[in-house]
Design a protein around this motif. Structure first.
Motif, PDB file in Angstrom:
ATOM      1  N   ALA A  64      -5.882  -6.442   2.299  1.00 19.87           N
ATOM      2  CA  ALA A  64      -4.627  -7.160   2.075  1.00 19.87           C
ATOM      3  C   ALA A  64      -3.946  -6.694   0.792  1.00 19.87           C
ATOM      4  O   ALA A  64      -2.722  -6.505   0.759  1.00 19.87           O
ATOM      5  CB  ALA A  64      -4.888  -8.667   2.015  1.00 19.87           C
ATOM      6  N   VAL A  65      -4.730  -6.509  -0.276  1.00 19.08           N
ATOM      7  CA  VAL A  65      -4.149  -6.042  -1.535  1.00 19.08           C
ATOM      8  C   VAL A  65      -3.579  -4.639  -1.367  1.00 19.08           C
ATOM      9  O   VAL A  65      -2.476  -4.332  -1.831  1.00 19.08           O
ATOM     10  CB  VAL A  65      -5.201  -6.088  -2.663  1.00 19.08           C
ATOM     11  CG1 VAL A  65      -4.684  -5.371  -3.910  1.00 19.08           C
ATOM     12  CG2 VAL A  65      -5.551  -7.531  -2.998  1.00 19.08           C
ATOM     13  N   HIS A  66      -4.316  -3.765  -0.682  1.00 21.03           N
ATOM     14  CA  HIS A  66      -3.839  -2.397  -0.449  1.00 21.03           C
ATOM     15  C   HIS A  66      -2.512  -2.417   0.319  1.00 21.03           C
ATOM     16  O   HIS A  66      -1.563  -1.702  -0.044  1.00 21.03           O
ATOM     17  CB  HIS A  66      -4.888  -1.612   0.341  1.00 21.03           C
ATOM     18  CG  HIS A  66      -4.447  -0.237   0.730  1.00 21.03           C
ATOM     19  ND1 HIS A  66      -4.569   0.848  -0.106  1.00 21.03           N
ATOM     20  CD2 HIS A  66      -3.884   0.234   1.875  1.00 21.03           C
ATOM     21  CE1 HIS A  66      -4.088   1.921   0.496  1.00 21.03           C
ATOM     22  NE2 HIS A  66      -3.681   1.577   1.704  1.00 21.03           N
ATOM     23  N   THR A  67      -2.442  -3.249   1.357  1.00 21.60           N
ATOM     24  CA  THR A  67      -1.227  -3.315   2.168  1.00 21.60           C
ATOM     25  C   THR A  67      -0.059  -3.884   1.368  1.00 21.60           C
ATOM     26  O   THR A  67       1.072  -3.386   1.444  1.00 21.60           O
ATOM     27  CB  THR A  67      -1.485  -4.174   3.423  1.00 21.60           C
ATOM     28  OG1 THR A  67      -2.621  -3.664   4.123  1.00 21.60           O
ATOM     29  CG2 THR A  67      -0.282  -4.160   4.346  1.00 21.60           C
ATOM     30  N   ALA A  68      -0.307  -4.943   0.591  1.00 24.64           N
ATOM     31  CA  ALA A  68       0.749  -5.543  -0.214  1.00 24.64           C
ATOM     32  C   ALA A  68       1.266  -4.574  -1.266  1.00 24.64           C
ATOM     33  O   ALA A  68       2.486  -4.467  -1.490  1.00 24.64           O
ATOM     34  CB  ALA A  68       0.232  -6.822  -0.876  1.00 24.64           C
ATOM     35  N   GLU A  69       0.360  -3.854  -1.921  1.00 28.16           N
ATOM     36  CA  GLU A  69       0.772  -2.912  -2.959  1.00 28.16           C
ATOM     37  C   GLU A  69       1.647  -1.806  -2.376  1.00 28.16           C
ATOM     38  O   GLU A  69       2.609  -1.355  -3.007  1.00 28.16           O
ATOM     39  CB  GLU A  69      -0.461  -2.314  -3.646  1.00 28.16           C
ATOM     40  CG  GLU A  69      -1.246  -3.301  -4.492  1.00 28.16           C
ATOM     41  CD  GLU A  69      -0.551  -3.670  -5.783  1.00 28.16           C
ATOM     42  OE1 GLU A  69       0.341  -2.915  -6.221  1.00 28.16           O
ATOM     43  OE2 GLU A  69      -0.887  -4.720  -6.370  1.00 28.16           O
ATOM     44  N   ARG A  70       1.353  -1.360  -1.163  1.00 37.62           N
ATOM     45  CA  ARG A  70       2.175  -0.340  -0.518  1.00 37.62           C
ATOM     46  C   ARG A  70       3.585  -0.859  -0.227  1.00 37.62           C
ATOM     47  O   ARG A  70       4.522  -0.079  -0.127  1.00 37.62           O
ATOM     48  CB  ARG A  70       1.516   0.136   0.784  1.00 37.62           C
ATOM     49  CG  ARG A  70       0.360   1.090   0.548  1.00 37.62           C
ATOM     50  CD  ARG A  70      -0.329   1.454   1.865  1.00 37.62           C
ATOM     51  NE  ARG A  70       0.577   2.074   2.818  1.00 37.62           N
ATOM     52  CZ  ARG A  70       0.848   3.384   2.880  1.00 37.62           C
ATOM     53  NH1 ARG A  70       0.274   4.201   2.013  1.00 37.62           N
ATOM     54  NH2 ARG A  70       1.676   3.864   3.793  1.00 37.62           N
ATOM     55  N   HIS A  71       3.709  -2.186  -0.110  1.00 42.52           N
ATOM     56  CA  HIS A  71       5.013  -2.799   0.119  1.00 42.52           C
ATOM     57  C   HIS A  71       5.710  -3.159  -1.192  1.00 42.52           C
ATOM     58  O   HIS A  71       6.812  -3.708  -1.163  1.00 42.52           O
ATOM     59  CB  HIS A  71       4.860  -4.064   0.970  1.00 42.52           C
ATOM     60  CG  HIS A  71       4.704  -3.810   2.437  1.00 42.52           C
ATOM     61  ND1 HIS A  71       3.563  -3.242   2.982  1.00 42.52           N
ATOM     62  CD2 HIS A  71       5.554  -4.027   3.492  1.00 42.52           C
ATOM     63  CE1 HIS A  71       3.715  -3.148   4.295  1.00 42.52           C
ATOM     64  NE2 HIS A  71       4.906  -3.606   4.635  1.00 42.52           N
ATOM     65  N   GLY A  72       5.093  -2.888  -2.325  1.00 38.71           N
ATOM     66  CA  GLY A  72       5.685  -3.246  -3.606  1.00 38.71           C
ATOM     67  C   GLY A  72       5.647  -4.736  -3.883  1.00 38.71           C
ATOM     68  O   GLY A  72       6.452  -5.256  -4.666  1.00 38.71           O
ATOM     69  N   ILE A  73       4.691  -5.450  -3.284  1.00 41.35           N
ATOM     70  CA  ILE A  73       4.584  -6.896  -3.421  1.00 41.35           C
ATOM     71  C   ILE A  73       3.542  -7.223  -4.482  1.00 41.35           C
ATOM     72  O   ILE A  73       2.450  -6.638  -4.507  1.00 41.35           O
ATOM     73  CB  ILE A  73       4.202  -7.542  -2.073  1.00 41.35           C
ATOM     74  CG1 ILE A  73       5.278  -7.243  -1.019  1.00 41.35           C
ATOM     75  CG2 ILE A  73       3.989  -9.041  -2.218  1.00 41.35           C
ATOM     76  CD1 ILE A  73       4.858  -7.626   0.390  1.00 41.35           C
ATOM     77  N   THR A  74       3.854  -8.158  -5.362  1.00 40.56           N
ATOM     78  CA  THR A  74       2.913  -8.580  -6.403  1.00 40.56           C
ATOM     79  C   THR A  74       1.710  -9.275  -5.774  1.00 40.56           C
ATOM     80  O   THR A  74       1.863 -10.101  -4.864  1.00 40.56           O
ATOM     81  CB  THR A  74       3.595  -9.537  -7.395  1.00 40.56           C
ATOM     82  OG1 THR A  74       4.666  -8.855  -8.046  1.00 40.56           O
ATOM     83  CG2 THR A  74       2.609 -10.016  -8.452  1.00 40.56           C
ATOM     84  N   THR A  75       0.537  -8.975  -6.260  1.00 37.68           N
ATOM     85  CA  THR A  75      -0.685  -9.585  -5.751  1.00 37.68           C
ATOM     86  C   THR A  75      -1.306 -10.463  -6.826  1.00 37.68           C
ATOM     87  O   THR A  75      -1.398 -10.084  -7.994  1.00 37.68           O
ATOM     88  CB  THR A  75      -1.698  -8.517  -5.306  1.00 37.68           C
ATOM     89  OG1 THR A  75      -1.865  -7.545  -6.344  1.00 37.68           O
ATOM     90  CG2 THR A  75      -1.215  -7.809  -4.051  1.00 37.68           C
ATOM     91  N   VAL A  76      -1.750 -11.661  -6.410  1.00 35.55           N
ATOM     92  CA  VAL A  76      -2.383 -12.625  -7.313  1.00 35.55           C
ATOM     93  C   VAL A  76      -3.696 -13.066  -6.673  1.00 35.55           C
ATOM     94  O   VAL A  76      -3.714 -13.531  -5.529  1.00 35.55           O
ATOM     95  CB  VAL A  76      -1.483 -13.855  -7.566  1.00 35.55           C
ATOM     96  CG1 VAL A  76      -2.213 -14.859  -8.468  1.00 35.55           C
ATOM     97  CG2 VAL A  76      -0.162 -13.439  -8.193  1.00 35.55           C
ATOM     98  N   ASN A  77      -4.783 -12.906  -7.416  1.00 35.31           N
ATOM     99  CA  ASN A  77      -6.099 -13.329  -6.934  1.00 35.31           C
ATOM    100  C   ASN A  77      -6.600 -14.475  -7.810  1.00 35.31           C
ATOM    101  O   ASN A  77      -6.658 -14.350  -9.036  1.00 35.31           O
ATOM    102  CB  ASN A  77      -7.098 -12.172  -6.986  1.00 35.31           C
ATOM    103  CG  ASN A  77      -8.463 -12.582  -6.462  1.00 35.31           C
ATOM    104  OD1 ASN A  77      -8.635 -12.846  -5.281  1.00 35.31           O
ATOM    105  ND2 ASN A  77      -9.444 -12.652  -7.351  1.00 35.31           N
ATOM    106  N   VAL A  78      -6.938 -15.602  -7.180  1.00 30.44           N
ATOM    107  CA  VAL A  78      -7.468 -16.756  -7.895  1.00 30.44           C
ATOM    108  C   VAL A  78      -8.983 -16.772  -7.726  1.00 30.44           C
ATOM    109  O   VAL A  78      -9.482 -16.800  -6.591  1.00 30.44           O
ATOM    110  CB  VAL A  78      -6.858 -18.073  -7.361  1.00 30.44           C
ATOM    111  CG1 VAL A  78      -7.431 -19.270  -8.116  1.00 30.44           C
ATOM    112  CG2 VAL A  78      -5.338 -18.049  -7.484  1.00 30.44           C
TER     113      VAL A  78
END
Length: 621
Positions: A335-349
């Protein structure tokens, strides 16, 4: 899931010409020989050094990454070993432990040689586990022989039990047929695949939704008991992931099982005196990942289909943030890999407490990492893989609910477990926050706890609070028939949180419930058996350090005299969890602030937007 081990085997010294070899045979054959011999159960019981295991596992994983990581990729460019690093690492850990046990046996150490497999034994199998979610994969002893170069013409890749759980689909199976284009735009997409993830994420999502921000919560759970509850706020849309994608089995192009044995190559990884052939290790890992184990251990083919579905979803929804509480396991890393390819900020709690020795893979991939306590910030900085990672110490959102727990109501529940209302129950009750360890490990912990309660002054009873991932069958073995001390099992739907506020003491090995008890000023007994990593609460003087039954009874006697239950200082609490009761609001504020800063940075006419350099944010007072 409880899986019995493979049939009993033994290892005996044989010869091939003038060369010593070692053969795996049925255990009954050991009685008829006088040469050096040992059962595999006794072999696996030999003591090995934990640090040596960790060092060799890291070396083998590094060698496998160099050799194989780019041989198979998802269409989105994610390496198979990046996505499935955790299950592969666990498999390699089992291999390394067996190899070091082999070296620890004096007879083999004095006269090492090749190991011959047991005919027809599968190369991959399952270990016993009390977990309902995870398959505890392992390399069998014949699999060890295979990894070292032995020929295995009669050995299937998977054991019989594992084959029953593995249904392979053809390479040209059906594609994902989800309809993400029907989803309305959302500012935040959150991913959950267990009830614990949902408990961590929902308080944050509700804070955002209360501000009128549209949220999409993706439920990737494949176990019905782990699915997300329906959110109370209508601004949160619950979206189940397509079950067919997660159920898919099979490999991906470039990585899979060939029809012939791999040839002996020069690429090896050294584990003590043993040279592990990397082509064979890759083949074992690929075989493991062809069978889908659901959302916790999806197959390679399932990862490809989930990636395609997530890509379509993010394209349609266009969020500014992807939020999750596990970015290391297969679905989280993907999910993080896919989001980063879309330029979307990722937040992990951070979901649960981190134990350095027990972390499957010390890696965090998200841009923003929210941790519970001050001590976790140092670990997060060491484990962060994102080049611009920022660490934020904001507590644990699911702990916000602790402010509303009713101590008296929980006490009444505990008393009812030992008899009808009105009957005189035990004077003092300890709650054991259980975890999904293997049955033997749980039994050893239970024996210490029960012996400690029996030796303690006064009338003590024990309530076992199951972990949400545990199957109920495991506790049948832990309960003593003589009823001394009295023992009861809490309803799994109640769990430790539904008990601990009403307890006189909480016993924990490495359960996050130990931290919750500290926050509620309930005395904690931290059971630290040799080989069992703990949360280290005793190191911060916020729990009693108990290693034996005598340690348990001594701590309970202190509590009975009222001298072992002093309130924990705020400074000590903050080390393990900086908790004020509003962590969810603080994390929601972080998400909004980062989204606004990102918008400001990408607005052409805004040249004075403030930067957001690396920081360690504290919860507000």
């Amino acid at each position: 899931m409880s899986i019995s081990t493979t049939g009993a085997l033994g290892l005996v010294r044989t010869s091939e010409g003038e060369r010593t070899t070692w053969a795996l045979v049925g255990e009954a054959s050991l009685r008829h020989t006088t040469v050096a011999r040992i059962t595999t159960l006794d072999l696996e019981a030999l003591p090995i050094v934990r640090s040596a295991v960790e060092r060799h596992v890291a070396d083998v994983m590094s060698a496998l990454e160099d050799y194989s990581s780019r041989r198979g990729e998802t269409p989105g460019g994610a390496s198979w070993l990046y996505v499935h690093h955790v299950p592969v690492r666990r498999l390699i850990t089992q291999l390394v432990r067996k190899l070091l046990a082999l070296s620890a046996w004096p007879a083999f150490a004095h006269d090492p040689g090749p190991v011959m497999p047991a005919p027809y034994e599968g190369l991959l199998g399952l270990r016993e586990s009390s977990s309902r979610e995870y398959r505890a994969y392992t390399v069998t002893w014949s699999g060890v022989a295979y990894a070292l170069g032995a020929e295995t013409p009669d050995n299937p890749v998977r054991s019989a039990r594992l084959r029953k759980l593995t249904v392979l689909l053809p390479e040209d199976g059906p594609t994902v047929t989800a309809e993400p284009e029907t989803m309305a735009p959302a500012q935040v997409v959150a991913l959950s695949w267990s009830s614990r993830h949902a408990q961590t994420l929902l308080p944050v999502l509700e804070e955002l939704a209360d501000q009128g921000r549209p949220i999409l919560l993706v439920d990737l759970a494949t176990d019905p008991a782990e699915r997300c509850p329906v959110p109370r706020n209508e601004s949160i849309t619950l979206c189940p992931a397509p079950s067919a994608a997660l159920a898919a089995s099979g490999s991906i192009p470039g990585l899979g099982l060939s029809s012939k044995e791999p040839s002996a190559g020069d690429a090896t990884a050294q584990v003590d005196v043993h040279a592990v052939q990397l082509d064979r290790l890759e083949r074992l890992a690929a075989a493991l990942l062809e069978g889908s184990g659901g959302c916790t251990q999806p197959s390679l083919r399932a990862a490809v289909r989930v990636e395609a579905w997530l890509k379509e979803l993010l394209d349609a929804v266009r969020p500014h943030t992807v939020l999750l509480s596990n970015d290391t396991s297969p679905l989280g890393a993907l999910a993080v890999h896919t989001a980063e390819r879309h330029g979307i900020t990722t937040v992990n709690v951070q979901h649960g407490a981190w134990i350095r020795e027990a972390v499957a893979w010390p890696a965090l991939h998200s841009r923003h990492i929210v941790v519970m306590g001050d001590r976790d910030a140092a670990l997060a900085r060491a484990w962060a893989r994102h080049p611009h990672a920022e660490i934020h110490v904001l507590g644990q959102p699911r702990f916000d609910a602790l402010t509303g727990l009713g101590k008296e109501a929980q006490r009444r529940y505990l008393q009812k477990l030992f008899g009808p209302a009105g009957e005189r129950g035990p004077a003092r009750i300890a709650v054991w926050a259980c975890q999904p360890f293997g049955p033997d490990r749980l039994q050893a912990q239970a024996d210490i706890i029960l012996d400690g309660l029996r030796k303690a002054n006064g009338s003590w009873a024990l309530v076992i609070a199951p972990h949400p991932a545990q199957g109920p069958h495991v506790f049948d073995r832990l309960l003593r028939q003589d009823g001394k001390p009295p023992v009861a099992v809490a309803d799994p739907r109640v769990g430790a949180r539904g008990c601990l506020a009403g307890a006189d003491a909480v016993v924990s090995v490495s359960s996050t419930c130990g931290i919750e008890a500290v926050l509620l000023d309930v005395p904690v007994l931290e059971l630290g058996r040799p080989g069992d990593p703990t949360l280290g609460l005793a190191e911060h003087a916020i729990a009693h350090d108990c290693r034996t039954a005598t340690g348990i009874s001594d701590a309970l006697n202190l509590l009975s005299r009222g001298s072992g239950s002093a309130r924990v200082s705020r400074e000590a609490r903050d080390m393990v969890c900086r908790w004020r009761g509003h962590s969810a609001a603080d994390i929601a504020q972080l998400i909004v602030r980062q989204a606004e800063a990102h918008t400001a940075r990408t607005t052409p006419n805004d040249h004075d937007a403030p930067g957001t350099g690396p920081s360690c944010l504290g919860a507000r007072e």
